[in-house]
Design a protein around this motif. Structure first.
Motif, PDB file in Angstrom:
ATOM      1  N   HIS A 170      -4.619   7.977  -1.018  1.00 24.83           N
ATOM      2  CA  HIS A 170      -5.418   6.784  -1.351  1.00 24.83           C
ATOM      3  C   HIS A 170      -6.132   6.978  -2.690  1.00 24.83           C
ATOM      4  O   HIS A 170      -6.274   6.055  -3.482  1.00 24.83           O
ATOM      5  CB  HIS A 170      -6.444   6.486  -0.262  1.00 24.83           C
ATOM      6  CG  HIS A 170      -5.847   6.446   1.123  1.00 24.83           C
ATOM      7  ND1 HIS A 170      -4.673   5.784   1.400  1.00 24.83           N
ATOM      8  CD2 HIS A 170      -6.249   6.996   2.291  1.00 24.83           C
ATOM      9  CE1 HIS A 170      -4.381   5.935   2.690  1.00 24.83           C
ATOM     10  NE2 HIS A 170      -5.320   6.673   3.247  1.00 24.83           N
ATOM     11  N   ALA A 193      -3.091   3.078   4.902  1.00 23.02           N
ATOM     12  CA  ALA A 193      -3.784   2.327   3.859  1.00 23.02           C
ATOM     13  C   ALA A 193      -3.679   0.836   4.135  1.00 23.02           C
ATOM     14  O   ALA A 193      -4.655   0.092   3.987  1.00 23.02           O
ATOM     15  CB  ALA A 193      -3.185   2.660   2.495  1.00 23.02           C
ATOM     16  N   ARG A 234     -10.335   7.763   4.665  1.00 20.27           N
ATOM     17  CA  ARG A 234      -9.846   6.388   4.492  1.00 20.27           C
ATOM     18  C   ARG A 234     -10.822   5.458   3.781  1.00 20.27           C
ATOM     19  O   ARG A 234     -10.568   4.249   3.718  1.00 20.27           O
ATOM     20  CB  ARG A 234      -9.470   5.777   5.842  1.00 20.27           C
ATOM     21  CG  ARG A 234      -8.633   6.665   6.725  1.00 20.27           C
ATOM     22  CD  ARG A 234      -7.274   6.985   6.146  1.00 20.27           C
ATOM     23  NE  ARG A 234      -6.675   8.116   6.842  1.00 20.27           N
ATOM     24  CZ  ARG A 234      -5.788   8.947   6.315  1.00 20.27           C
ATOM     25  NH1 ARG A 234      -5.363   8.793   5.086  1.00 20.27           N
ATOM     26  NH2 ARG A 234      -5.320   9.951   7.012  1.00 20.27           N
ATOM     27  N   ALA A 243      -9.170   3.372   1.171  1.00 16.72           N
ATOM     28  CA  ALA A 243      -8.231   2.377   1.698  1.00 16.72           C
ATOM     29  C   ALA A 243      -9.007   1.143   2.152  1.00 16.72           C
ATOM     30  O   ALA A 243      -8.620   0.007   1.871  1.00 16.72           O
ATOM     31  CB  ALA A 243      -7.422   2.979   2.844  1.00 16.72           C
ATOM     32  N   CYS A 286       0.818  -1.215   0.000  1.00 13.64           N
ATOM     33  CA  CYS A 286       0.000   0.000   0.000  1.00 13.64           C
ATOM     34  C   CYS A 286       0.847   1.259   0.000  1.00 13.64           C
ATOM     35  O   CYS A 286       2.058   1.201   0.141  1.00 13.64           O
ATOM     36  CB  CYS A 286      -0.934  -0.011   1.196  1.00 13.64           C
ATOM     37  SG  CYS A 286      -2.147  -1.320   1.043  1.00 13.64           S
ATOM     38  N   ALA A 298      -6.901  -1.379   4.633  1.00 14.57           N
ATOM     39  CA  ALA A 298      -7.186  -2.399   3.623  1.00 14.57           C
ATOM     40  C   ALA A 298      -7.362  -3.764   4.286  1.00 14.57           C
ATOM     41  O   ALA A 298      -8.230  -4.550   3.891  1.00 14.57           O
ATOM     42  CB  ALA A 298      -6.074  -2.438   2.577  1.00 14.57           C
ATOM     43  N   THR A 352     -10.279  -0.793  -0.842  1.00 18.85           N
ATOM     44  CA  THR A 352      -9.249  -1.574  -1.539  1.00 18.85           C
ATOM     45  C   THR A 352      -9.209  -3.005  -1.001  1.00 18.85           C
ATOM     46  O   THR A 352      -9.114  -3.967  -1.764  1.00 18.85           O
ATOM     47  CB  THR A 352      -7.871  -0.897  -1.393  1.00 18.85           C
ATOM     48  OG1 THR A 352      -7.994   0.471  -1.791  1.00 18.85           O
ATOM     49  CG2 THR A 352      -6.824  -1.558  -2.254  1.00 18.85           C
TER      50      THR A 352
END
Ligand code: TPP
Ligand code: SF4
Ligand code: MG
Lengths: 413, 278
Positions: free
Chosen positions: B106, A84, B73, B76, A79, A88, B79
């Motif tokens: 992001h 992130a 976010r 993120a 990432c 994620a 993802t």
């Protein structure tokens, strides 16, 4: 003074993998690094997503994952940053896949936002923090133990408990990673594996159970397909985590929520959420105790240490006993919730840890019957030597204090 | 309740606490129209939001699955979610602060990866839920609660940013352009890749009041409309112009991010099987 031989000392390891090892006779013996063991432990536990950002000494986990995950149908994601990465992981876990990230102090700090989001929404995932000496970037290749409290309070706002485990060998890193995944599933919460540069970088004997051996002690991912999505005000364990993408209508947000997951600004709801987040862990502490002890039944002075540092400290305790001292040893593996019960004995404690500010020692002071008998041996960037710890134990046993030693700090304010 | 709201939204969560006359609800209604015209069902779409008026006033209104990430976010989280649930459509409804300030990295990397989500950036040209401070999309020189002497920074256009980063569908529209917005959202949802839809709308309460001097919804909408035309109602030229419409359409021209990962996994596993590995 009678010589106490090692055979007469009660040694004990309390951890689920004592039993797991017995149940897995078939496997391979390897010489491998801690990062390898952490990776294989995650894969064995069913981890299928790794999302993170490289940092020494956790980088090798990312590299191993990038190789291993595609082989088992999983996904490696590199990432843009640690924020992130952990978000994620939380997203992947919400979608039904077990996920892990790995970092060191500088990245762990960046994860607090995601950690809190996962924690409040009861999303299982595992994060490895391979600690190096700090503050901030410190020395990349030197071990530290500076995130003992950061791991406890790995997000802001209070009103929560956290689960933090720390291994002290390559083999233990493997089993403990499976354990961390199991606990994250059962408690619906992120679990931190707080390891250090030595354990992650060092190579040691590693037994890996055969891949086709059914690891029936792995807790599988289940899905909560029904309201209530958040069993507020209850402390039940083994409530399956929520899932997005299965049309349950679940709502997941950063705010205090109702049992449907809707934002709410009411004291009652805040209280009910806190009750659950705190007590689902506090009420089940008996299922979270992992530790190693030596000689607690007769010890006059007990050395306390965790992670890699516990290895030289343990050797020192055995050496001190050989020299005739009634020395004992406590190695907490579960760092949080803190295992107060390990410090019930009214005796001297010598707390060894890899920082000069004193972190673990403060909790031992709080838990022990007599705070005045808790002594600190802080060291920085390097493991304690056996000689240092023996000198510390002797000093406390004879004079009630740690003698002056180079590079050792004893003051805790 | 209108028919689309009855079909797709949660009755218990509407109307929201958005200020009277705020454009957030209207834009959501247009999004529903696009969803409906494509024949999508509640369970086909995951609704993700950020924090701010745009995030909080739409979170949990959607009748299907919802997530509200922390500020910036949402992409993120999406993802990871897209990896686990690749067959869903993702509507990521966020503010200009979420998308173009705190969450810019992001945004850029989701565009670069061609992550299969639709970002609806509802841009009210400031941080409105914190009381109306300027953001990276506030026009230079305008007065807000944190730029009492006019914003000194230049602004940027998030469409340019995501296009440069590799987004496969990029469009700009406003709360004054109903049919265009519906058409754009439909096209965005048909791209199996990263779609970015930039929708400007007026915040009457803050941007309207401080930058434009009025809380009147119609006057604020008119100000936006004039800037899409480059011409004021009195015939004079506006201080700048927003070009709206589809700005870049390379829909379905390159593989979606999680598909790339799945394909790689399939290749790795096939090679291992061929090599006799367990
Ligand atoms: C990490 C973090 N920083 C700051 C805030 C405070 N905050 C909440 S919403 C917001 C700005 C929102 O702006 P935008 O995304 O444009 O949404 P809007 O309210 O304008 O719709 C800020 C600064 C926060 N919630 N989290
Ligand atoms: S403050 Fe502005 S953006 Fe927020 S709800 Fe009110 S009018 Fe809408
Ligand atoms: Mg805004």
């Amino acid at each position: 003074m009678a010589t106490i031989t090692r055979a007469r000392v009660a040694e004990g390891l309390v951890a689920p993998w004592v039993e797991w090892e017995r149940r897995c006779p078939k496997g391979r013996r390897l010489l491998e690094a801690g990062t390898y063991a952490l990776t294989e432990g995650a894969i064995a536990a069913g981890c299928r997503v790794f999302a993170g950002y490289p940092i020494t000494p956790a980088t090798d986990i990312a590299e191993y994952m990038s190789k291993r995950l595609p082989q088992v149908g999983g996904y490696y994601m590199q990432c843009e940053d640690e924020l992130a990465g952990m978000h994620a992981c939380a997203g992947a876990s919400l979608g039904g896949l077990k996920a892990m990230t790995a970092t060191s102090g500088p990245g762990y700090t960046l994860m607090h936002d995601a950690y809190g989001w996962a924690l409040t929404n009861e999303i299982p995932l595992v994060v490895v923090d391979a600690m190096r000496v700090g503050p901030i970037s410190g020395i990349t290749g030197a071990p530290g133990q500076g995130e003992f409290y950061v791991a406890r309070y790995c997000t802001h706002g209070g009103n929560f408990e956290t689960i933090v485990l720390s291994p002290s060998s390559v083999q233990e890193a493997f089993w403990l990673t499976i354990d961390a995944f199991n606990l994250s599933e059962r408690f619906r919460t992120p679990v931190t594996i707080l390891t250090d540069q030595v354990v992650s970088d060092m190579w040691e004997d590693l037994f890996l159970p055969d891949a086709d051996e059914h690891l029936d002690f792995v807790v599988p991912r289940k899905h909560n397909l029904m309201m209530p999505f958040y069993p507020l005000g209850g402390a039940d364990l083994d409530v399956p985590p929520n899932i997005i993408g299965r049309g349950t209508g679940v709502c997941v947000s950063a705010y205090t929520h109702t049992e449907e997951g809707y934002d709410i600004e009411e004291m009652e709801a805040q209280w009910a959420q806190t009750y659950r987040l705190v007590n689902k862990i506090r009420h089940h502490r008996d299922q979270l105790s992992r530790y190693e002890t030596i000689g607690l039944e007769d010890a006059d002075v007990v050395a306390v240490a965790y992670g890699a540092d516990a290895r030289t400290v343990k050797t020192a305790v055995l050496e001190a006993r050989r020299q005739g001292l009634r020395a004992g040893f406590v190695r907490p593996i579960t760092l949080w919730p803190f295992l107060d019960e390990l410090y019930e004995r009214d005796c001297h404690y010598v707390v060894c840890e890899l920082n000069y500010d004193g972190q673990l020692v403060r909790e031992v002071m709080r838990a022990a019957p007599d705070r005045a008998k808790v002594h600190f041996m802080g060291k920085s960037a390097e493991l304690h030597t056996v000689a240092e710890v023996v000198a510390g134990l002797q000093g406390v046993a004879r004079a009630g204090r740690i003698p002056e030693l180079p590079y050792i700090w004893t003051e805790v304010r | 309740m209108n028919k689309l709201a009855a079909k797709y939204l949660r009755p218990s969560q509407i109307p929201t606490k958005a200020c009277h006359g705020c454009g957030i609800g209207m834009i959501e209604n247009w999004i529903l129209q696009a969803i409906d015209e494509l024949g999508l069902k509640q369970e086909d779409v995951v609704f993700g939001t950020g924090i701010g008026c745009v995030g909080r006033q739409t979170f949990a209104t959607w009748g299907g699955d919802n997530f509200g990430a922390t500020h910036g976010r949402a992409l993120a989280v999406a993802t990871g979610l897209k990896l686990a649930q690749p067959d869903k459509k993702y509507l990521i409804v966020v503010g200009d602060g979420d998308a173009a300030a705190i969450g810019t990295s992001h945004l850029i990397h989701a565009a670069r990866r061609n992550l299969g989500v639709v970002v609806i950036c509802e841009d009210n040209m400031g941080y409105e839920s914190t009381g109306g401070q300027f953001s990276p999309t506030t026009p230079a020189g305008y007065v807000t609660n944190s730029s009492p002497y006019g914003m000194v920074e230049p602004s940027f256009d998030p469409c340019d940013v995501v296009k440069a980063a590799g987004a496969t569908f990029v469009a700009e529209t406003t709360a004054t352009q109903w049919h265009q917005t519906v058409k754009i959202v439909k096209r965005a949802l048909q791209n199996d890749g990263f779609s970015f839809v930039h929708v400007r709308f007026p915040c009457n309460e803050n941007f309207g009041a401080y930058a434009l001097g009025t809380r009147d919804t119609l006057k604020n909408l008119e100000w936006i409309y004039e800037h899409t035309q480059g011409r004021k109602a009195d015939g004079g030229a506006t201080d700048f112009v927003w070009e709206t419409g589809i700005k870049h359409d390379a829909s379905n021209s390159r593989p979606e991010f999680t598909k790339l990962l799945r394909d790689m996994n399939a290749r790795v596993r096939a090679e291992r099987t061929a090599a006799g590995a367990r």
